[in-house]
Design a protein around this motif. Sequence first.
Motif, PDB file in Angstrom:
ATOM      1  N   THR A   1      38.010  37.108  26.688  1.00 41.36           N
ATOM      2  CA  THR A   1      38.216  37.196  28.134  1.00 41.36           C
ATOM      3  C   THR A   1      39.515  37.924  28.423  1.00 41.36           C
ATOM      4  O   THR A   1      40.550  37.586  27.840  1.00 41.36           O
ATOM      5  N   PRO A   2      39.509  38.948  29.298  1.00 38.97           N
ATOM      6  CA  PRO A   2      40.749  39.685  29.587  1.00 38.97           C
ATOM      7  C   PRO A   2      41.782  38.740  30.194  1.00 38.97           C
ATOM      8  O   PRO A   2      41.436  37.840  30.954  1.00 38.97           O
TER       9      PRO A   2
ATOM     10  N   ALA B   1      36.028  46.343  37.238  1.00 42.23           N
ATOM     11  CA  ALA B   1      35.861  47.502  36.359  1.00 42.23           C
ATOM     12  C   ALA B   1      35.908  47.136  34.888  1.00 42.23           C
ATOM     13  O   ALA B   1      35.338  47.845  34.050  1.00 42.23           O
ATOM     14  N   HIS B   2      36.557  46.026  34.530  1.00 41.50           N
ATOM     15  CA  HIS B   2      36.670  45.656  33.118  1.00 41.50           C
ATOM     16  C   HIS B   2      35.355  45.168  32.531  1.00 41.50           C
ATOM     17  O   HIS B   2      35.213  45.070  31.315  1.00 41.50           O
ATOM     18  N   LEU B   3      34.373  44.865  33.376  1.00 42.36           N
ATOM     19  CA  LEU B   3      33.109  44.325  32.867  1.00 42.36           C
ATOM     20  C   LEU B   3      32.295  45.358  32.105  1.00 42.36           C
ATOM     21  O   LEU B   3      31.566  45.036  31.190  1.00 42.36           O
ATOM     22  N   SER B   4      32.409  46.617  32.524  1.00 39.32           N
ATOM     23  CA  SER B   4      31.582  47.647  31.900  1.00 39.32           C
ATOM     24  C   SER B   4      32.229  48.995  32.138  1.00 39.32           C
ATOM     25  O   SER B   4      32.751  49.261  33.213  1.00 39.32           O
ATOM     26  N   THR B   5      32.165  49.844  31.133  1.00 41.29           N
ATOM     27  CA  THR B   5      32.701  51.194  31.314  1.00 41.29           C
ATOM     28  C   THR B   5      31.907  51.947  32.366  1.00 41.29           C
ATOM     29  O   THR B   5      32.395  52.893  32.967  1.00 41.29           O
TER      30      THR B   5
ATOM     31  N   TRP C   1      37.551  35.216  36.722  1.00 37.31           N
ATOM     32  CA  TRP C   1      37.443  36.083  37.891  1.00 37.31           C
ATOM     33  C   TRP C   1      38.658  35.887  38.791  1.00 37.31           C
ATOM     34  O   TRP C   1      38.934  34.781  39.272  1.00 37.31           O
TER      35      TRP C   1
ATOM     36  N   THR D   1      33.577  35.157  32.014  1.00 36.84           N
ATOM     37  CA  THR D   1      34.781  35.945  32.255  1.00 36.84           C
ATOM     38  C   THR D   1      35.531  35.391  33.446  1.00 36.84           C
ATOM     39  O   THR D   1      34.944  35.162  34.505  1.00 36.84           O
TER      40      THR D   1
ATOM     41  N   ASP E   1      31.245  50.961  35.209  1.00 35.28           N
ATOM     42  CA  ASP E   1      31.796  50.709  36.529  1.00 35.28           C
ATOM     43  C   ASP E   1      32.983  51.603  36.849  1.00 35.28           C
ATOM     44  O   ASP E   1      33.440  51.638  37.969  1.00 35.28           O
ATOM     45  N   ARG E   2      33.484  52.308  35.836  1.00 36.58           N
ATOM     46  CA  ARG E   2      34.628  53.175  36.091  1.00 36.58           C
ATOM     47  C   ARG E   2      34.147  54.555  36.518  1.00 36.58           C
ATOM     48  O   ARG E   2      34.367  55.560  35.872  1.00 36.58           O
TER      49      ARG E   2
END
Length: 219
Positions: free
Chosen positions: A218-219, A165-169, A64, A62, A171-172
């Motif tokens: 990848t975002p 935060a986009h790596l895993s829900t 960074w 991903t 993390d939100r």
Amino acid sequence: MRRAGLALTLLHGAAAVAENAPGVGDPFDLARAAEHLADTDLGDDPEPPHLPHVAPARATETRWTPPDGLRDEITGRPVDLGRDGVVVVLGAGRLSAAEEALRSAGPDDGVTVVVVTSDPAETGRLARLRLVDLIGCLRRVFPPDRLPRARVVLDDAGTVPAALAHLSTADRSPGPDLDLTEIAVRIRGGLITAHATGRGAGHAATRPRATAPDRSPTP
């Protein structure tokens, strides 16, 4: 780590005596006692019991884009979170996990500990006060080139966990949970190559093993 803890106990005790009873004790005796600690055999440092049960970090590729404007509290210099190494984000209630990450890191790993809190006005200022006091002691004892190689960042605005935060829900997390945050990522070549969340995340991300890469876009 046990020897370091013993040294801190000795020096903090000496500081308390100096503050409450100035002139009591010989500083040269204190220095000699501290020297002897280097040769004190306290046995192996026991690992926390939960580490064998920590899941491996998940491999990913991903891109960074780290936030800028952050500073390493140890050296006072700007810190580049895009450099190769490991970034460990810890809430104020989980700072003891920094030891796990540093003990698990390889000799060439650059480790950055990012401290976050949901209450920067109070908890954040207390963390900063404690850190500034400790680093002030280190700077008086060690020359700049011998300061600890780890970097410590106080992220009052929570920009680093927001960037991850986009790596895993997971993390939100809502604001109050920020103090219990544990997120760790390994950076290589501008990419996040491994990430872990939850208890033991720093230990997992600094270990060489990781699960299969996440091939999601990848975002």
